[in-house]
Structures are given as structure tokens and as C-alpha cells.
Write an enzyme that holds these catalytic residues in place. Structure first.
Site, PDB file in Angstrom:
ATOM      1  N   HIS A   1       0.849  -1.192   0.000  1.00 51.14           N
ATOM      2  CA  HIS A   1       0.000   0.000   0.000  1.00 51.14           C
ATOM      3  C   HIS A   1       0.880   1.237   0.000  1.00 51.14           C
ATOM      4  CE1 HIS A   1      -2.109   3.241   2.449  1.00 51.14           C
ATOM      5  NE2 HIS A   1      -2.819   3.167   1.339  1.00 51.14           N
ATOM      6  N   SER A   2       0.626   2.180  -0.911  1.00 53.70           N
ATOM      7  CA  SER A   2       1.290   3.474  -0.917  1.00 53.70           C
ATOM      8  C   SER A   2       2.810   3.306  -0.998  1.00 53.70           C
ATOM      9  CB  SER A   2       0.852   4.268   0.321  1.00 53.70           C
ATOM     10  OG  SER A   2       1.193   5.632   0.203  1.00 53.70           O
ATOM     11  N   LEU A   3       3.570   3.737   0.024  1.00 56.14           N
ATOM     12  CA  LEU A   3       5.015   3.517   0.024  1.00 56.14           C
ATOM     13  C   LEU A   3       5.333   2.045  -0.180  1.00 56.14           C
ATOM     14  CD1 LEU A   3       8.029   4.220   0.592  1.00 56.14           C
ATOM     15  CD2 LEU A   3       7.479   3.978   3.044  1.00 56.14           C
TER      16      LEU A   3
END
Length: 284
Positions: free
Chosen positions: A101-103
Site C-alpha cells: 500500500h502506498s510507500l
């Protein structure tokens, strides 16, 4: 959180990481990587809903219950990728999937592009590429990063008089989350200190990157990925407005209602993401 979750620690030699373990022992191996300033509880709602997967959800270095990097070290994307490979080596996983998720999605894309034979599938939630820069900005960016490092020495972490105030601060953070999401992240993120509570995360995580890839360099990682890849785009998240980028990606893409933390904010969002991943993995 599911009663089936197991807390483990992984000593990688250069650092010790904490993690949650989900799913059957004979499930498909997957390493789950959370977003910036989050922790393994980012997957507390989602992971129990996924079928057929043996998931190791890490607290990335500097986050949650994991160790911080040594003095003088930084939190470069390549260092995170090295940690993940070390985790896989310790677990005896020659090939493994990545759920990011994300990073965590950015790290996953870079690792899958760098070592395409090691990664069996990519499951990405509202993240693909890091912010990019131009050659002309390189000197200015390094200077800004060096100055920020020097200023950090005189800064002190925020202390919240109560647990509730710490949770409310996370709800209103740079990327807002629901109260239930903030409470889950706080379980591994807030620590008692004199005067109240503070977040465990390493202050160096807030420093600007001293260098950025060019757009061509960032896309080169995508172009070297060989495994099946599914990207969940949150309708009200960070990727939805980057239509030009999304059109360039050779990934299966699913747009779902919700914000950047749609897999964590509520049960409905977690169920939608789980249904998408279970179908993609052939476990629906």
C-alpha cells in the site's frame, strides 16, 4: 483483528523487524508492505479476508515495533527493498508475492522490477511510483535534504497528553484516516513517554529525499516487471487524478470507492479490496 494473527520478529543481521503472520502455512507466500508512517496493522482488516495466502505483514524499518536504522543511516527505497529480500531469504522463500500500500506499493514495484525472477505476483493498493524529479533539480534537492537533516537535531517529537489526542492527530494527518483506522495504527505506533504519548516512528522518516529518480528511470522498474500485477486505485485516493500515468501502466487496474486507506478505513472497503485480490489470485 483476527485471532489467527501471530506476532513474529525477524533478525536480518543488520536490523530486526517485527511482523504479523496471517493465513495457512501452505498458502502462497506473500510479504505485505504498509505505507509511510503506518505499520503492520495497516493490513489488520484486509489480511484475514484473503484466501490461500501466507502473509507476512512487516513493520518496515523505523515503523511500529521494528528497529530504527542506526545513527547516520537513512531510509532510502533501495534499503527497504534490501530488507524485504533479507526477509524472504530468512523465510526460505525463493519466490514470493508482494502486497503493498502506498510507500509499500512503491517498494514492491521497484523490487519486482529489480529482481523479476523472485517476485511471483504484485498486489498494489493506491501506489506505484515514487515522486520523480529532473536533472536540473538535483543540486537544490540535495541541499534542501542536508539542511533538513541538520535542523532535525534540534527538533523534538510531539507529545500528546492522552492516547485519544494521539489518535486524533493521526486521524488529521497528512493523509486523513478514519477513527478506527487510527486506533489500529496507534496499537503499534503510540508509546507512553513522560508527559503522555508519542509516535514510535523514526523522526528521520519525515526528511525529504536527497535524490529522486527521473520519470524514465521510475518507469524502467515497471517495464522490467514480469509477474501478474493488480493495481487497486482508490477513487478518492492519490492515484486517481494521475490519469496519464495510469494509462501507461501494463497492469490490471480496478477502481474502487474510498480514500487512500480504503483497505483499512472500514470493513466495507476492506471487503471490496479483498474480493478484488481474491479474484485476481484465483481464490474467489
Amino acid at each position: 483483528m483476527s485471532a489467527q494473527v501471530e506476532e513474529i520478529r525477524l533478525n536480518l543481521g543488520h536490523i530486526e523487524l517485527a511482523a504479523h503472520l496471517f493465513g495457512p502455512e501452505d498458502g502462497e507466500p506473500v510479504i505485505a508492505l504498509h505505507g509511510w508512517l503506518d505499520n503492520a496493522n495497516s493490513f489488520a482488516r484486509l489480511a484475514p479476508l484473503l484466501r490461500g495466502l501466507r502473509i507476512v505483514a512487516l513493520d518496515l524499518a523505523g515503523h511500529g515495533y521494528s528497529e530504527h536504522r542506526p545513527a547516520g543511516a537513512s531510509y532510502a527505497l533501495a534499503d527497504y527493498a534490501h530488507d524485504v529480500v533479507r526477509v524472504a531469504e530468512q523465510l526460505g522463500w525463493q519466490r514470493f508475492g508482494l502486497l503493498g500500500h502506498s510507500l509499500g506499493a512503491i517498494i514492491s514495484v521497484q523490487l519486482a522490477g529489480a529482481l523479476p525472477t523472485r517476485v511471483s505476483r504484485l498486489l498494489l493498493i493506491d501506489g506505484v511510483l515514487p515522486p520523480t524529479g529532473t536533472e536540473q533539480d538535483a543540486a537544490q534537492r540535495l541541499g534542501m535534504a542536508l539542511q533538513a537533516q541538520l535542523r532535525l537535531d534540534s527538533k523534538r517529537k510531539s507529545i500528546y497528553p492522552s492516547l485519544e489526542q494521539g489518535i486524533e492527530a493521526r486521524m488529521k494527518g497528512m493523509v486523513a484516516v478514519s477513527r478506527e483506522a487510527a486506533e489500529l495504527l496507534a496499537q503499534r505506533g503510540l508509546i507512553p513517554v513522560p508527559g503522555g504519548y508519542s509516535w514510535r516512528s523514526d523522526s528521520r522518516l519525515t526528511l525529504p529525499s536527497p535524490a529522486r529518480l527521473s520519470e524514465a528511470q521510475a518507469m524502467a522498474f515497471v517495464q522490467h516487471i514480469e509477474c501478474p500485477t493488480c493495481l487497486v486505485v482508490a477513487a478518492d485516493g492519490m492515484l486517481a487524478r494521475h490519469t496519464a500515468l495510469l494509462e501507461q501502466l501494463p497492469f490490471e487496474q480496478v477502481r474502487l470507492p474510498g480514500g487512500h486507506h480504503l483497505h483499512l478505513n472500514d470493513e466495507q472497503g476492506a471487503t471490496l479490496v479483498a474480493d478484488c485480490i481474491n479474484r485476481f489470485c484465483g481464490f474467489s
